[in-house]
Design a protein around this motif. Sequence first.
Motif, PDB file in Angstrom:
ATOM      1  N   GLN A   1       0.844  -1.189   0.000  1.00  0.00           N
ATOM      2  CA  GLN A   1       0.000   0.000   0.000  1.00  0.00           C
ATOM      3  C   GLN A   1       0.877   1.236   0.000  1.00  0.00           C
ATOM      4  O   GLN A   1       1.992   1.238   0.513  1.00  0.00           O
ATOM      5  N   ALA A   2       0.351   2.320  -0.617  1.00  0.00           N
ATOM      6  CA  ALA A   2       1.062   3.593  -0.675  1.00  0.00           C
ATOM      7  C   ALA A   2       0.268   4.633   0.092  1.00  0.00           C
ATOM      8  O   ALA A   2      -0.959   4.685  -0.004  1.00  0.00           O
ATOM      9  N   LYS A   3       0.980   5.461   0.861  1.00  0.00           N
ATOM     10  CA  LYS A   3       0.325   6.558   1.565  1.00  0.00           C
ATOM     11  C   LYS A   3       0.228   7.751   0.626  1.00  0.00           C
ATOM     12  O   LYS A   3       1.231   8.290   0.169  1.00  0.00           O
ATOM     13  N   LEU A   4      -1.009   8.176   0.326  1.00  0.00           N
ATOM     14  CA  LEU A   4      -1.240   9.220  -0.659  1.00  0.00           C
ATOM     15  C   LEU A   4      -0.895  10.595  -0.109  1.00  0.00           C
ATOM     16  O   LEU A   4      -1.228  10.934   1.024  1.00  0.00           O
ATOM     17  N   LEU A   5      -0.228  11.384  -0.941  1.00  0.00           N
ATOM     18  CA  LEU A   5       0.089  12.774  -0.643  1.00  0.00           C
ATOM     19  C   LEU A   5      -0.302  13.615  -1.847  1.00  0.00           C
ATOM     20  O   LEU A   5      -0.264  13.147  -2.994  1.00  0.00           O
ATOM     21  N   VAL A   6      -0.682  14.862  -1.619  1.00  0.00           N
ATOM     22  CA  VAL A   6      -1.064  15.741  -2.713  1.00  0.00           C
ATOM     23  C   VAL A   6       0.127  15.947  -3.646  1.00  0.00           C
ATOM     24  O   VAL A   6       1.243  16.220  -3.198  1.00  0.00           O
ATOM     25  N   GLY A   7      -0.113  15.787  -4.959  1.00  0.00           N
ATOM     26  CA  GLY A   7       0.945  15.971  -5.941  1.00  0.00           C
ATOM     27  C   GLY A   7       0.839  14.968  -7.077  1.00  0.00           C
ATOM     28  O   GLY A   7      -0.127  14.187  -7.165  1.00  0.00           O
ATOM     29  N   ASP A   8       1.814  14.994  -7.981  1.00  0.00           N
ATOM     30  CA  ASP A   8       1.906  14.044  -9.092  1.00  0.00           C
ATOM     31  C   ASP A   8       2.962  13.000  -8.740  1.00  0.00           C
ATOM     32  O   ASP A   8       4.065  13.354  -8.303  1.00  0.00           O
ATOM     33  N   HIS A   9       2.632  11.727  -8.957  1.00  0.00           N
ATOM     34  CA  HIS A   9       3.514  10.656  -8.495  1.00  0.00           C
ATOM     35  C   HIS A   9       3.659   9.573  -9.557  1.00  0.00           C
ATOM     36  O   HIS A   9       2.758   9.355 -10.375  1.00  0.00           O
TER      37      HIS A   9
ATOM     38  N   THR B   1       6.232   2.361  -9.582  1.00  0.00           N
ATOM     39  CA  THR B   1       6.873   1.349 -10.420  1.00  0.00           C
ATOM     40  C   THR B   1       6.796   0.000  -9.722  1.00  0.00           C
ATOM     41  O   THR B   1       6.974  -0.094  -8.503  1.00  0.00           O
ATOM     42  N   VAL B   2       6.512  -1.038 -10.514  1.00  0.00           N
ATOM     43  CA  VAL B   2       6.484  -2.391  -9.979  1.00  0.00           C
ATOM     44  C   VAL B   2       7.448  -3.259 -10.805  1.00  0.00           C
ATOM     45  O   VAL B   2       7.543  -3.118 -12.025  1.00  0.00           O
ATOM     46  N   GLU B   3       8.165  -4.137 -10.113  1.00  0.00           N
ATOM     47  CA  GLU B   3       9.109  -5.042 -10.781  1.00  0.00           C
ATOM     48  C   GLU B   3       8.784  -6.473 -10.401  1.00  0.00           C
ATOM     49  O   GLU B   3       8.539  -6.789  -9.234  1.00  0.00           O
ATOM     50  N   ASN B   4       8.749  -7.350 -11.414  1.00  0.00           N
ATOM     51  CA  ASN B   4       8.636  -8.777 -11.163  1.00  0.00           C
ATOM     52  C   ASN B   4      10.037  -9.278 -10.834  1.00  0.00           C
ATOM     53  O   ASN B   4      10.916  -9.317 -11.702  1.00  0.00           O
ATOM     54  N   VAL B   5      10.271  -9.649  -9.583  1.00  0.00           N
ATOM     55  CA  VAL B   5      11.618 -10.004  -9.147  1.00  0.00           C
ATOM     56  C   VAL B   5      12.095 -11.291  -9.809  1.00  0.00           C
ATOM     57  O   VAL B   5      13.301 -11.561  -9.850  1.00  0.00           O
ATOM     58  N   ARG B   6      11.165 -12.086 -10.359  1.00  0.00           N
ATOM     59  CA  ARG B   6      11.559 -13.341 -10.993  1.00  0.00           C
ATOM     60  C   ARG B   6      11.958 -13.113 -12.438  1.00  0.00           C
ATOM     61  O   ARG B   6      12.987 -13.599 -12.905  1.00  0.00           O
ATOM     62  N   THR B   7      11.166 -12.313 -13.185  1.00  0.00           N
ATOM     63  CA  THR B   7      11.438 -12.111 -14.613  1.00  0.00           C
ATOM     64  C   THR B   7      12.160 -10.799 -14.895  1.00  0.00           C
ATOM     65  O   THR B   7      12.591 -10.556 -16.023  1.00  0.00           O
ATOM     66  N   LYS B   8      12.278  -9.935 -13.858  1.00  0.00           N
ATOM     67  CA  LYS B   8      12.892  -8.614 -13.977  1.00  0.00           C
ATOM     68  C   LYS B   8      12.085  -7.655 -14.859  1.00  0.00           C
ATOM     69  O   LYS B   8      12.564  -6.575 -15.229  1.00  0.00           O
ATOM     70  N   GLU B   9      10.875  -8.035 -15.216  1.00  0.00           N
ATOM     71  CA  GLU B   9      10.013  -7.154 -16.004  1.00  0.00           C
ATOM     72  C   GLU B   9       9.506  -6.021 -15.100  1.00  0.00           C
ATOM     73  O   GLU B   9       9.192  -6.228 -13.933  1.00  0.00           O
ATOM     74  N   THR B  10       9.422  -4.812 -15.647  1.00  0.00           N
ATOM     75  CA  THR B  10       8.938  -3.667 -14.863  1.00  0.00           C
ATOM     76  C   THR B  10       7.818  -2.943 -15.616  1.00  0.00           C
ATOM     77  O   THR B  10       7.754  -2.964 -16.853  1.00  0.00           O
ATOM     78  N   GLN B  11       6.974  -2.289 -14.829  1.00  0.00           N
ATOM     79  CA  GLN B  11       5.920  -1.427 -15.373  1.00  0.00           C
ATOM     80  C   GLN B  11       5.783  -0.218 -14.448  1.00  0.00           C
ATOM     81  O   GLN B  11       5.988  -0.317 -13.238  1.00  0.00           O
ATOM     82  N   SER B  12       5.433   0.928 -15.023  1.00  0.00           N
ATOM     83  CA  SER B  12       5.238   2.147 -14.234  1.00  0.00           C
ATOM     84  C   SER B  12       3.893   2.773 -14.568  1.00  0.00           C
ATOM     85  O   SER B  12       3.333   2.554 -15.656  1.00  0.00           O
ATOM     86  N   THR B  13       3.396   3.553 -13.638  1.00  0.00           N
ATOM     87  CA  THR B  13       2.143   4.280 -13.856  1.00  0.00           C
ATOM     88  C   THR B  13       2.220   5.603 -13.128  1.00  0.00           C
ATOM     89  O   THR B  13       2.897   5.728 -12.098  1.00  0.00           O
ATOM     90  N   ARG B  14       1.544   6.607 -13.677  1.00  0.00           N
ATOM     91  CA  ARG B  14       1.522   7.927 -13.058  1.00  0.00           C
ATOM     92  C   ARG B  14       0.123   8.219 -12.529  1.00  0.00           C
ATOM     93  O   ARG B  14      -0.878   7.880 -13.164  1.00  0.00           O
ATOM     94  N   ILE B  15       0.058   8.866 -11.354  1.00  0.00           N
ATOM     95  CA  ILE B  15      -1.227   9.238 -10.763  1.00  0.00           C
ATOM     96  C   ILE B  15      -1.162  10.676 -10.259  1.00  0.00           C
ATOM     97  O   ILE B  15      -0.077  11.237 -10.103  1.00  0.00           O
ATOM     98  N   GLN B  16      -2.338  11.264 -10.047  1.00  0.00           N
ATOM     99  CA  GLN B  16      -2.449  12.587  -9.452  1.00  0.00           C
ATOM    100  C   GLN B  16      -3.227  12.466  -8.152  1.00  0.00           C
ATOM    101  O   GLN B  16      -4.194  11.704  -8.069  1.00  0.00           O
ATOM    102  N   VAL B  17      -2.825  13.220  -7.161  1.00  0.00           N
ATOM    103  CA  VAL B  17      -3.557  13.277  -5.893  1.00  0.00           C
ATOM    104  C   VAL B  17      -3.884  14.737  -5.627  1.00  0.00           C
ATOM    105  O   VAL B  17      -2.990  15.584  -5.583  1.00  0.00           O
ATOM    106  N   ARG B  18      -5.177  15.042  -5.483  1.00  0.00           N
ATOM    107  CA  ARG B  18      -5.629  16.405  -5.244  1.00  0.00           C
ATOM    108  C   ARG B  18      -6.441  16.451  -3.954  1.00  0.00           C
ATOM    109  O   ARG B  18      -7.052  15.471  -3.551  1.00  0.00           O
ATOM    110  N   ARG B  19      -6.475  17.622  -3.347  1.00  0.00           N
ATOM    111  CA  ARG B  19      -7.263  17.788  -2.121  1.00  0.00           C
ATOM    112  C   ARG B  19      -8.710  18.074  -2.476  1.00  0.00           C
ATOM    113  O   ARG B  19      -8.998  18.846  -3.388  1.00  0.00           O
ATOM    114  N   LEU B  20      -9.632  17.422  -1.757  1.00  0.00           N
ATOM    115  CA  LEU B  20     -11.057  17.575  -2.018  1.00  0.00           C
ATOM    116  C   LEU B  20     -11.509  18.982  -1.672  1.00  0.00           C
ATOM    117  O   LEU B  20     -11.149  19.506  -0.632  1.00  0.00           O
TER     118      LEU B  20
END
Length: 758
Positions: free
Chosen positions: A728-736, A739-758
């Motif tokens: 789990q990730a603790k959300l903070l306001v900002g752009d983040h 990245t996740v890595e498969n430790v067995r195959t060394k394959e990686t993927q990344s994603t970008r998210i935005q966190v805004r205050r309500l």
Amino acid sequence: MKKLFSKRRLLRWALCLVGLCLLCYYALPWVMPLPPSLLVPPVQGQEITDRHGKVLRKLLVNGQRTNGVLPLAEIPQALQQATLAAEDKRFYAHGGIDFLSLARALRDAVAHGRSTSGASTITQQLIKISQPRPRTLWTKVVEMLTARRLEMMWSKERILAEYLNRLDYGNLRKGCAVAAQGYFSKPLRDCSVAECALLAGLPQAPSRLNPYQHPDRAKKRQAYVLERLRELRNVSAEEWQRATDQPLQFQRDYGEFLAPHFAEMVLASAEKLPQTATSIDLTLQDFCERMIRDRLAALKEHHVEQAACVVIDNASGGIRALVGSREFQQQQVNGALAKRSPGSALKPFTYLLAMQADDSPSTMVDDLPIEFATPTGLYKPKNYSGRTYGPVSYRVALANSLNLAAVRVLDKIGGAESLISALRAAGLKTLTRSAADYGLGLTIGGGEVKLLELATAYACLARQGIYLPVNLWNTQPDEDSGLRIFDPTACYLLADIMADNDARVRSFGSRSALRLPFPVAVKTGTSTDYRDNWTIGFTPQYTVAVWVGNFDGSAMQGVSGVTGAGPIFRDLFIYLNAQERQTWYEPSDRIVTAQVDPLTGRPVSAELAGKREVKEEKFHRNNVPMESLPGQYDARGRLFLPRAYASWLDSPDNWLGDAAALAPEDNPLNRQVTTLRIQVPLPGTTFLLDPDLTAQGQMLFLKANTPAHELRWSSETLAISKVEGRPQAKLLVGDHTLTVENVRTKETQSTRIQVRRL
């Protein structure tokens, strides 16, 4: 001499007494201050208007309805004369104190041993209602002196006008104009002599003479006033007889009471209204109310009692029309704010998230039986028709509202966690339970939403992914007030699917209520046992949402979204298009088209050209499939399906016939090759942080399509921890970036998210 001296002394005393009386009558009143409220016009009740200035509601002032001040010239002579006849026949002859009436009142008080009449003039009564005081002898003296001062300052005409505009006529009606409108539903100028006499009699005792509760008393008082008018020769014998014989038809006019559910929302939105002009359009509102009544009358035999609708102007987020029920007075429940099961109305957001994660309208999904665990046990969803449809594209699956396909797509993109985050960001605040509670059934109606919130979320789709909160006022948002929460290209592709009449023929037919003569993105929803049905859709200009059902939750008789809410939806958009031609979205340069096999979503090879049907499909330019999968066809061009289709190919649901066959054991289609894919959070997701949430509510569980123990998550800006093996990730306001890595195959993927205050 003594006698002469005595006469002189008496004369001096008499002169002193006269001087004292003159002093009291002309000089002493100037010591008395006028009531402050008398020096300003009566406060007029604030008006709530529509966007064109038409009045929706007049608010009470100190618990009463008031309408400002009418000049005496606009008050009928009949009411002026009737009021004077009933209250103060010598009004134009005295100077604020009627000494004849005062002497008569003193005589009667001595004769009866108690006060039988107050002998108050209209001027004194005006002082009394402007500044109420305890009823004592001193109060009477003060009111008399203050009345004298007022008479020396104001004209008789002004005093009478102020009096008639400030009188309490009962039933929360203050002022003669409001009273005429309230009791007779007509302007004051149109009131007859009989009606004016009735009004003139009420202020004596508004509660005791209430014409709704005590019509006989009110009629008796009116007869007295008419008789006084005849005695004073203000009316002729013929006019008196005609007024006496005229039957009085009392109405219950509560003043302007239009768009009642919307007006109640406006009043509840703030203690003090920031302005009075709202976003509502009363002409459109009136059409919606009439049309809903007509459509419900046609559905009465199917046990359909209620409906609600919302029309949103997409550019501003303003509510142009809102109907909460068939009749406000009969049923004050606001259907636009009631929590109901949405059925399939949430499915578009599932497909939107999938297309944000690089899928397309031609991506294939298996519409085959599926079961999944819920907090109450194993759940096995079914399609509305009871059939399964095998290999279908996202376009076909969404357009025909296939449940099995939708559940599989949601499972593919990360389950309820991904969907619920997107829905909350789009304004669905009623989804307060955890993702685990909702499960995969969320996409097919496993939750409760409000019609207005769902309309707001669809309006976000209409803006190509920009969220605006609902707007009650006639204002335009700032240019930077919108918050982008969805990818515009994915939104365009979604709208294209939802407006595709040909794609939905399989479930809805070619001539359903959803087929309009211009493009409209539309989705229906029907909850379990026909308890709720919905039709919601949009063009670039407007979003329209309709709910049909019963407030007591009882089931309708075979009424679905397309037959219940659908015709109302259609009527609304036909009307809107007649008022303002509806447009459609122009594709951006990110949209391209390609010819694909509708059963694979991929191009057909050169050797199979002419053997396979192809259709044109739209894609993001970076996501066009380049070739068919290995082993997808046999030599004759028949479609091979993986082993999971064995039962379906042998079932009556197989609509492909000999055009499809089960793939051989060694066919590549039977070998599942899994590419690492982040399921939660999806790329481009926007999260809104509520400051009232606990720290746990600001944690985001992470998920990919690989066992968690094989994965390593990281982020340069967010702290990542594990709870019972779940990252789990603790959300903070900002752009983040995550990245996740498969430790067995060394394959990686990344994603970008935005966190805004309500």
